[in-house]
Structures are given as C-alpha cells and as structure tokens.
Enzyme design. Structure first.
Site, PDB file in Angstrom:
ATOM      1  N   VAL A  16      14.415   0.435   1.745  1.00 48.82           N
ATOM      2  CA  VAL A  16      14.536   0.760   0.321  1.00 48.82           C
ATOM      3  C   VAL A  16      15.916   0.369  -0.211  1.00 48.82           C
ATOM      4  O   VAL A  16      16.034  -0.261  -1.264  1.00 48.82           O
ATOM      5  CB  VAL A  16      14.259   2.270   0.072  1.00 48.82           C
ATOM      6  CG1 VAL A  16      14.264   2.565  -1.424  1.00 48.82           C
ATOM      7  CG2 VAL A  16      12.929   2.689   0.694  1.00 48.82           C
ATOM      8  N   ARG A  48      26.188   1.187  10.838  1.00 52.26           N
ATOM      9  CA  ARG A  48      26.956   0.147  11.536  1.00 52.26           C
ATOM     10  C   ARG A  48      27.261  -1.001  10.577  1.00 52.26           C
ATOM     11  O   ARG A  48      26.358  -1.730  10.159  1.00 52.26           O
ATOM     12  CB  ARG A  48      26.158  -0.395  12.725  1.00 52.26           C
ATOM     13  CG  ARG A  48      26.051   0.575  13.886  1.00 52.26           C
ATOM     14  CD  ARG A  48      25.102   0.054  14.944  1.00 52.26           C
ATOM     15  NE  ARG A  48      23.758  -0.143  14.398  1.00 52.26           N
ATOM     16  CZ  ARG A  48      22.850   0.824  14.305  1.00 52.26           C
ATOM     17  NH1 ARG A  48      23.120   2.035  14.738  1.00 52.26           N
ATOM     18  NH2 ARG A  48      21.654   0.576  13.791  1.00 52.26           N
ATOM     19  N   VAL A 132       8.011  11.179  -3.811  1.00 55.41           N
ATOM     20  CA  VAL A 132       6.554  11.402  -3.755  1.00 55.41           C
ATOM     21  C   VAL A 132       5.841  10.146  -4.243  1.00 55.41           C
ATOM     22  O   VAL A 132       6.048   9.698  -5.368  1.00 55.41           O
ATOM     23  CB  VAL A 132       6.125  12.601  -4.632  1.00 55.41           C
ATOM     24  CG1 VAL A 132       4.615  12.790  -4.564  1.00 55.41           C
ATOM     25  CG2 VAL A 132       6.835  13.870  -4.180  1.00 55.41           C
ATOM     26  N   ILE A 136       4.719   5.152  -7.628  1.00 50.25           N
ATOM     27  CA  ILE A 136       3.858   5.792  -8.638  1.00 50.25           C
ATOM     28  C   ILE A 136       4.643   6.864  -9.399  1.00 50.25           C
ATOM     29  O   ILE A 136       5.168   7.793  -8.786  1.00 50.25           O
ATOM     30  CB  ILE A 136       2.620   6.443  -7.967  1.00 50.25           C
ATOM     31  CG1 ILE A 136       1.888   5.426  -7.093  1.00 50.25           C
ATOM     32  CG2 ILE A 136       1.706   7.037  -9.020  1.00 50.25           C
ATOM     33  CD1 ILE A 136       0.796   6.037  -6.233  1.00 50.25           C
ATOM     34  N   GLU A 190       4.337   4.088  12.142  1.00 53.22           N
ATOM     35  CA  GLU A 190       5.601   4.052  12.883  1.00 53.22           C
ATOM     36  C   GLU A 190       5.317   4.158  14.383  1.00 53.22           C
ATOM     37  O   GLU A 190       4.228   4.573  14.784  1.00 53.22           O
ATOM     38  CB  GLU A 190       6.457   5.262  12.489  1.00 53.22           C
ATOM     39  CG  GLU A 190       6.638   5.418  11.011  1.00 53.22           C
ATOM     40  CD  GLU A 190       8.074   5.165  10.579  1.00 53.22           C
ATOM     41  OE1 GLU A 190       8.940   5.089  11.450  1.00 53.22           O
ATOM     42  OE2 GLU A 190       8.285   5.030   9.368  1.00 53.22           O
ATOM     43  N   LYS A 205       5.532  16.358   0.516  1.00 49.53           N
ATOM     44  CA  LYS A 205       5.250  15.900  -0.843  1.00 49.53           C
ATOM     45  C   LYS A 205       4.457  16.968  -1.622  1.00 49.53           C
ATOM     46  O   LYS A 205       4.692  17.168  -2.818  1.00 49.53           O
ATOM     47  CB  LYS A 205       4.480  14.580  -0.792  1.00 49.53           C
ATOM     48  CG  LYS A 205       5.347  13.447  -0.245  1.00 49.53           C
ATOM     49  CD  LYS A 205       4.528  12.246   0.175  1.00 49.53           C
ATOM     50  CE  LYS A 205       5.401  11.134   0.720  1.00 49.53           C
ATOM     51  NZ  LYS A 205       4.627  10.056   1.350  1.00 49.53           N
TER      52      LYS A 205
END
Ligand code: NAP
Length: 439
Positions: A16, A48, A132, A136, A190, A205
């Site tokens: 992000v 880092r 959240v 959107i 993940e 959320k």
C-alpha cells in the site's frame, strides 16, 4: 498557489505504501489543486533502508519516532500494520498535533477509543477509510452521508481471501483444502492464512463497522467469530440444491426488543445466502457491503477490497480530506459513541439454520428428527432427504438436510446436541446459518 505546503510522512513502503507514494508523486499537480496547497512528502519510514525501493534514499528512514516528530510533518500516514509499532507511532503523531490516516484494521478494532481520544484532545483528524474493504468507500458514507439516518444493519463480504476460496468451492466443487492451496499458489492467501480463514480479519472490520454504524464502541473481542475451515464441498452441493451460495459474512445489526431496548450484534460466520440476495453473486476476491437504514433503505457498496493500488485510493481520499481541513481550518467528524449500546451475545441472536446430518435409513427417522426440532421450539421450514451409497455403491444410510425458520442460537445448539444423541443419527455433518432469506 501561495498556501504553505502540507508535509506528509508515510510509515511503511509495502504493497500500500508504495502506491501511496507513487500517487503523491505522480498526481502532485492535481492533488495541489484539490487541496489548495502542495502536498510534500517529507519522509518514508521502513524497517530496512538498504533495500532498493524506487524512492530517493534520502527520503527513507528507520527512525519512525524522529520522522513523526518533524516540525514540517502535518499528516502521518501509517501503513506498517500490525498493532505495534503502529499504535505507538500514531499516538505520538496525534499527541504532537499531526493528523493521521491509517489502513490498520487490527489496530482500529482494538484501540479506537485511545486513538480517538488523542485525536480529540489535539483537535486533529484520524481517518481510516482503507481499514475496511480496501477501495470501497464505506466508512465515510456511514459517518457522513448517513449521519442523519438510522442504520439498522450492515452486512458484508469484507475479506477477499475467504471470498476467493468460497467462490472457487462453489464454482468447481473443490474441497476447502484444495481451494485454499490454489488461493495460496495464486497469491490470494498469505503463507499463514489464519487471520483470514478463521475470520479474525473480518471480525476486526465488523467491529469498526458496528462502532460507526451504531455510535457505540465495539472491539474485535465483542465480535462473535467462526471461520470457513469447516465448510465442505457437500455443504456447497446442499446449498445449491436449496438455491443458495455460501459466503463469509460480517454482520452488524441494531436489535430492538419488544420493550424498545436496543442492543448491537456484531458477528462473522459462513452462511447460506439465497441466490437472489445481492451478496450471493459477489465472487472472487471482491468485497461488498450492504447497508440498510431506516430512511435510505438498502444501499450496496461493491469493489476491490484489497490490493496496493485500490487500498491506496482510499488512503489518498483520507489524505486529501485531512489536508483540506488543515488548509481551510476545521476537522472532519469526530468519533461518535453517544449511543453506548450493549453488545448482544450470540445465544440471543435469531437466524435461520441449515443442519446437515447422516442418519440410518429406516422408518421413523424423519419423525424422530422432526420431534427434536419441535421439542426445542425450532420450527422447520424445509427438509431434504437423499439415500447414500458406500464406495461399492451399496446403500449405507441417508442424508437429511433441515432448514429452519428463525431460531435463537441457544435453541438451535440445544437441538443439535439432542440430535447427536439420537440412535438414528449417525453424524451431524454441519450446521450453518442462513442469512438474507425471508423467514
Ligand atoms: P506490507 O506490504 O507488509 O508493508 C509493510 C511496510 O511497513 C514495509 O515497508 C515494512 O518495512 C514497514 N514496516 C513494518 N514494520 C515496521 C517497523 N517496525 N518499522 C518501520 N517500518 C515497518 O503491508 P501492506 O500490505 O502494505 O499493508 C499495510 C497496512 O495496510 C496494514 O495495516 C494492512 O492491514 C493494511 N491494508 C492492506 C491491504 C492490502 O491489500 N495490502 C488492504 C487493506 C488494508 P520493510 O519494507 O523495511 O520491511
């Protein structure tokens, strides 16, 4: 423009943060025109500095504390996650009078009170639209567009990983394990998928949505949570036969008792959703949130709930709002918690249920099963029965699927316990809720 520049510090340069920095640099002229002052990136905090990151190295720092404290930083954008060191950095920023934008749902679901108080004391903005459902817009519609209405219910698909897995199970008939393996291979899950598949991410959320929708502080610990790990291919086959899909839902509801007493319910679980419900056709990694308000009726918000660029869009919306407020004076809406509604326990929540069980194939089984539902005052809406065969094709009992009318969780749990004790019931395969159907 002659306005003094707005200094911005970005903490975190991952999925992000990288996109946020890109937008700040590539859209500088548009952002300046919209804000009324230039937005200037003062520094980017990382773990880092040595990595080659596509950002001038003199902007990078490992000293988050020093970056946040700089006199020429007006807005701190926290994109490090998880709770610490994000909480400490945000508190330091707020205490020094900086406005804060964050995408950190885990932190906002746990420490909203503390952070909101610090923002209030310093009279600065604390925005978290991206926490959240990614791109959107749902926080701002709830806090601003619907500020004059009364929200009754917010129900959403707010976790893209689980929606991807469940959509694959629905489309291909795959098992949970195989759909999860595919999602991991394609980068939708993940390496450790626990936070997603066990519903923790969705619960955080739900806590944020419930707090805002019902003007009450709700934390992730208040949210009832079940994940998707027990949903089977057989559940999807039964759901299809019943005209439903299965979705992991985050549901926030304002409950009003016969005596007019109000409570809040916040819960996350996989549920059967009838195919004509708007959430049933939200597929893949997409998110959607349906808001029901007394005057507005039903509103639906749909789009990309994660990903670097979509999430950065929501972050930048908050940055522009916070920057405008600094240029023009004034602040956005503060935390609204005046209603202070109690949170209802899951046992008291009425929903419809789907119960799937293996039974002996003999006369009287159906009536014995029906009698247990009736004894616990759980009314049956629909029953489906089918014969089962073993690996050699020999008959080996039957499968019964029962769909109930609305019942409380407590009554249904007692019914299932009693069913499991019946001689004729070989195994309770699964119990899922059904949401969005008229009962
Ligand atoms: P990410 O790719 O893991 O990046 C995290 C960044 O924070 C990295 O640059 C890392 O530095 C930095 N960082 C972590 N701990 C740090 C520390 N102790 N000190 C300094 N820097 C530190 O994370 P992300 O996916 O961008 O997510 C960021 C936030 O947005 C999280 O709160 C997440 O929940 C939220 N969010 C993400 C998405 C999404 O789709 N990714 C969607 C909605 C919300 P290094 O690079 O040096 O390791």
């Amino acid at each position: 423009m002659s306005e003094k520049p707005i200094g911005i510090a970005v903490l975190g340069l991952g999925n992000v943060g990288t996109e946020v920095v890109r937008i700040i640099e590539e859209s500088a002229a548009d952002l300046e025109a919209r804000i009324g002052a230039p937005l200037q990136l003062r520094g980017v905090g990382v773990r880092r500095v040595a990595k080659d990151r596509g950002v001038p190295v003199d902007l990078l720092t490992e000293d988050i504390e020093q970056l946040v404290s700089r006199d020429d930083v007006d807005i701190v954008v926290e994109l490090m996650g998880p709770v610490e060191p994000a909480r400490k950095a945000i508190m330091a920023a707020l205490e020094q009078g900086k406005s804060v934008v964050t995408a950190n749902k885990a932190l906002m679901a746990q420490s909203t009170g503390e952070l909101a108080q610090a923002a209030e004391k310093a009279r600065v903005d604390l925005y978290f639209e991206a926490a959240v459902a990614g791109a959107i817009p749902v926080i701002r519609p709830l806090t601003q567009s619907l500020a004059g209405d009364s929200v009754v219910r917010v129900a959403g698909i707010v976790n893209g990983t689980t929606n991807y897995i469940l959509s694959a199970m629905n489309d291909t008939g795959a098992s949970y394990e195989s759909a999860l393996a595919d999602a991991s291979a394609l980068g939708y899950a993940e390496a450790d998928p626990t936070a997603d598949v066990e519903g923790y991410d969705a619960a955080a959320k739900a806590a944020i949505l419930a707090s805002i929708a019902f003007h009450t502080r709700v934390t992730a610990d208040d949210v009832y949570r079940e994940g998707i790990t027990k949903v089977s291919a057989e559940d999807f086959a039964s759901a299809k036969a019943l005209g439903c899909n299965i979705k992991l839902l985050a549901i926030c509801e304002r409950l009003v008792s016969g005596k007019g007493k109000q409570r809040v319910s916040a819960r996350v679980y996989p549920a059967l959703v009838p195919l004509d419900h708007p959430l049933a056709s939200v597929n893949g990694a997409f998110n959607a949130v349906v808001v029901e308000a007394e005057a507005a009726g039903r509103l639906m918000f749909y789009g990309q709930g994660a990903g670097g660029a979509p999430t950065a869009s929501a972050v930048m919306g908050d940055v522009v709002m916070a920057a405008r407020n600094r240029v023009q004076g004034g602040r956005g809406p503060r935390e609204s918690k005046y209603a202070k509604l109690p949170v209802a326990s899951i046992g008291a929540i009425p929903t419809r249920y789907y119960v799937n069980m293996n039974v002996k194939d003999q006369p009287g089984v159906l009536s014995a099963v029906a009698a247990e539902f009736s004894r616990h005052e759980v009314s049956i809406a629909e029953v489906r029965q089918e014969g089962m065969t073993d690996a050699e094709g020999e008959p080996c009992g039957a499968r019964i699927v029962v769909v109930t009318h609305q019942a409380t969780d407590a009554a249904l749990s007692e019914t299932v316990e009693a069913l499991a004790d019946l001689d004729v019931v070989q195994k309770i395969n699964s119990v899922l809720r059904m949401e969005g159907a008229t009962s």
